[in-house]
Design an enzyme around this catalytic site. Structure first.
Site, PDB file in Angstrom:
ATOM      1  CG  ASP A   1      -0.371  -0.055   2.517  1.00 26.22           C
ATOM      2  OD1 ASP A   1       0.879  -0.105   2.603  1.00 26.22           O
ATOM      3  OD2 ASP A   1      -1.112  -0.053   3.520  1.00 26.22           O
ATOM      4  CB  SER A   2       4.557   1.721  -0.244  1.00 29.39           C
ATOM      5  OG  SER A   2       4.733   0.651  -1.153  1.00 29.39           O
TER       6      SER A   2
ATOM      7  CD  GLU B   1       8.065  -0.038   7.140  1.00 29.57           C
ATOM      8  OE1 GLU B   1       7.125  -0.800   6.856  1.00 29.57           O
ATOM      9  OE2 GLU B   1       8.180   1.104   6.657  1.00 29.57           O
TER      10      GLU B   1
HETATM   11  O1  KIV Z   1       3.629  -1.060   1.480  1.00 27.89           O
HETATM   12  C1  KIV Z   1       4.773  -1.523   1.317  1.00 27.89           C
HETATM   13  O2  KIV Z   1       5.406  -1.343   0.268  1.00 27.89           O
HETATM   14  C2  KIV Z   1       5.337  -2.305   2.402  1.00 27.89           C
HETATM   15  C3  KIV Z   1       6.802  -2.608   2.332  1.00 27.89           C
HETATM   16  C4  KIV Z   1       7.589  -1.385   2.472  1.00 27.89           C
HETATM   17  C5  KIV Z   1       7.193  -3.648   3.291  1.00 27.89           C
HETATM   18  O3  KIV Z   1       4.669  -2.653   3.314  1.00 27.89           O
END
Ligand code: KIV
Length: 259
Positions: free
Chosen positions: A43-44, A178
């Protein structure tokens, strides 16, 4: 009952490090699939692609659409999709939304952020035969303000270790850790029997994940834990500049570009 690909990942605990990256589209997924064990539709994408303030604005439809695209580029790696904020508030909603994501995207597993607070939801999804990846440490969906690394106080450290243990006991197949202090990542990785995947969490984890846009220099995000392997922005800049030059000087299209 775990599927073959997930069983293979479980066997990698303390062995060959697990390679994971994020993808939001088929084009990138096709490249990653050759080299990665796990591809995550994170969700990044809300912040990286859509310029949102936080990942909390990402909707179920957004993640499903991107995961459908990514699935088209995947043939061998494990496809994991993030469950967006507020889509797993309770067992029933989580199961309904999880089924929808899996049905529409044909992904292998889902990732949810948190430990103790959502453990009943996670147990329920696993009971319903859904493969789940955990996520502890810095939890972007819960974070208010600037992202800061975790594990400064002993209370925080105990909580994160407990979260990881609970998730492992509940049956998740791997846990993303994280942005935590190095020795904390080491303790967690040593104390649970499933693989840990670090992002800003040291080499003591069983694998590493980064946001692909950060790795190739397409984003402006530059925290310490990112290593830039290329500068794609520079390459795009040069290409666009050359295109502009060709258009203005009537060099494009040339004879070979026309019908
Ligand atoms: O949303 C994302 O890309 C993530 C990663 C950074 C682990 O959760």
């Amino acid at each position: 009952m775990k599927n073959r690909k997930i069983r293979e990942i479980l066997k990698r605990k303390n062995k060959k490090p697990i390679v994971c990256l994020t993808a939001y589209s088929k084009t990138i997924a096709e490249i990653l699939d050759k080299y990665c064990d796990i591809v995550l539709v994170g969700d990044s994408l809300g912040m990286v692609l859509y310029g949102m303030e936080s990942t909390r604005e990402v909707t179920l439809d957004m993640i499903i659409n991107h995961a459908k695209s990514v699935k088209k580029g995947i043939s061998k790696s494990i496809l994991v999709v993030d469950m967006p904020y507020q889509t797993y508030k309770n067992k029933k909603e989580a199961y309904k939304n999880a089924k929808k994501i899996i049905k529409l995207t044909k992904c292998d597993a889902l990732k949810l952020e948190g430990g103790k607070k959502i453990i009943n939801v996670i147990k329920y999804l696993i009971k319903k035969n859904i493969h789940v990846m955990g996520h502890v440490g810095l939890l972007p969906q819960s974070e208010r303000g600037k992202f800061k690394f975790k594990g400064r106080s002993s209370v925080e450290r105990k909580r994160i270790i407990e979260d990881a243990r609970l998730l492992s006991n509940a049956g998740v197949f791997a846990i993303v850790i994280e942005c935590v202090e190095e020795s904390l990542a080491k303790i967690i990785s040593k104390s649970i029997p499933i693989p840990t995947i670090g992002i800003g969490a040291s080499k003591h984890c069983d694998g590493q994940i980064l946001v692909t846009d950060d790795l190739v220099g397409l984003s402006n995000f530059t925290p310490k834990f990112i290593k830039r392997y290329s500068n794609i922005k520079k390459i795009i800049n040069k290409s666009v500049l050359r295109f502009r030059h060709d258009v203005i000087n009537k060099k494009f299209p040339s004879r070979r570009n026309i019908y």
